[in-house]
Design an enzyme around this catalytic site. Structure first.
Site, PDB file in Angstrom:
ATOM      1  N   CYS A   1      18.780 -20.530  -1.434  1.00 32.86           N
ATOM      2  CA  CYS A   1      17.323 -20.464  -1.550  1.00 32.86           C
ATOM      3  C   CYS A   1      16.727 -19.532  -0.498  1.00 32.86           C
ATOM      4  CB  CYS A   1      16.720 -21.860  -1.454  1.00 32.86           C
ATOM      5  SG  CYS A   1      17.261 -22.937  -2.804  1.00 32.86           S
ATOM      6  N   THR A   2      17.302 -19.527   0.683  1.00 32.95           N
ATOM      7  CA  THR A   2      16.846 -18.620   1.734  1.00 32.95           C
ATOM      8  C   THR A   2      17.158 -17.180   1.342  1.00 32.95           C
ATOM      9  OG1 THR A   2      17.109 -20.319   3.420  1.00 32.95           O
ATOM     10  CG2 THR A   2      17.062 -18.029   4.185  1.00 32.95           C
TER      11      THR A   2
END
Length: 169
Positions: free
Chosen positions: A57-58
């Site tokens: 997600c980062t």
């Protein structure tokens, strides 16, 4: 012990390109409410992701951040949605200098409307990594159901380019 994975809620018909995008009304990382109607007249890249601060997600958020000037130059806006809280989104956006809106879908209702809610034994739920490009008139113009965080932003830019130029690519 057998672990089963199941989608949350009733089986829904998959959203189809050309249909009107499901509406939403959710708070961003600053507590400001956003609805689909707020983006009328613009291309909207609406991406669902499982959890702030996780590696995939980062990576996905940072590639959108790194490509934001290109996306904005096309008249498009990026908005991320997960079930994380407003506070979690605020910390995530600040830490990674994310120049776009993150919406808190705390009950997963919007993710479910977009066929993007995953549930494990009904106890833990999170948004699946799906992206939708919504046209300026509020219709689903494209959807990405198999997302690789490393190159997803580039794929979205390529699809936006073809949509804006009228090519079906």
């Amino acid at each position: 012990m057998v672990l089963s994975l199941a989608w949350s809620g009733a089986v829904l018909a998959a959203l189809k390109v050309g249909e009107t995008a499901p509406s939403f009304n959710l708070p961003d990382q600053k507590g400001v409410m956003h609805s689909l109607a707020d983006y009328r007249g613009k291309w909207l890249v609406l991406y669902f992701y499982p959890k702030d601060e996780t590696p995939g997600c980062t990576t996905e958020a940072c590639t959108f951040r790194d490509d934001i000037a290109t996306i904005q130059s096309m008249g498009a806006v990026v908005v991320g949605i997960s079930e994380d809280s407003i506070d979690s989104h605020a910390r995530f956006a600040k830490k990674y200098h994310l120049p776009f809106t993150l919406l808190a879908d705390d009950d997963g209702a919007t993710a479910q409307e977009y066929d993007s809610l995953f549930s494990i034994l009904g106890m833990m739920k999170f948004a699946k990594r799906h992206t939708f490009i919504i046209s300026p008139d509020g219709r689903l113009a494209a959807k990405f159901m198999d997302v690789d965080p490393d190159d997803h932003s580039k794929n979205v830019i390529a699809k936006l380019t073809s949509l804006i130029n009228g090519s079906p690519k």
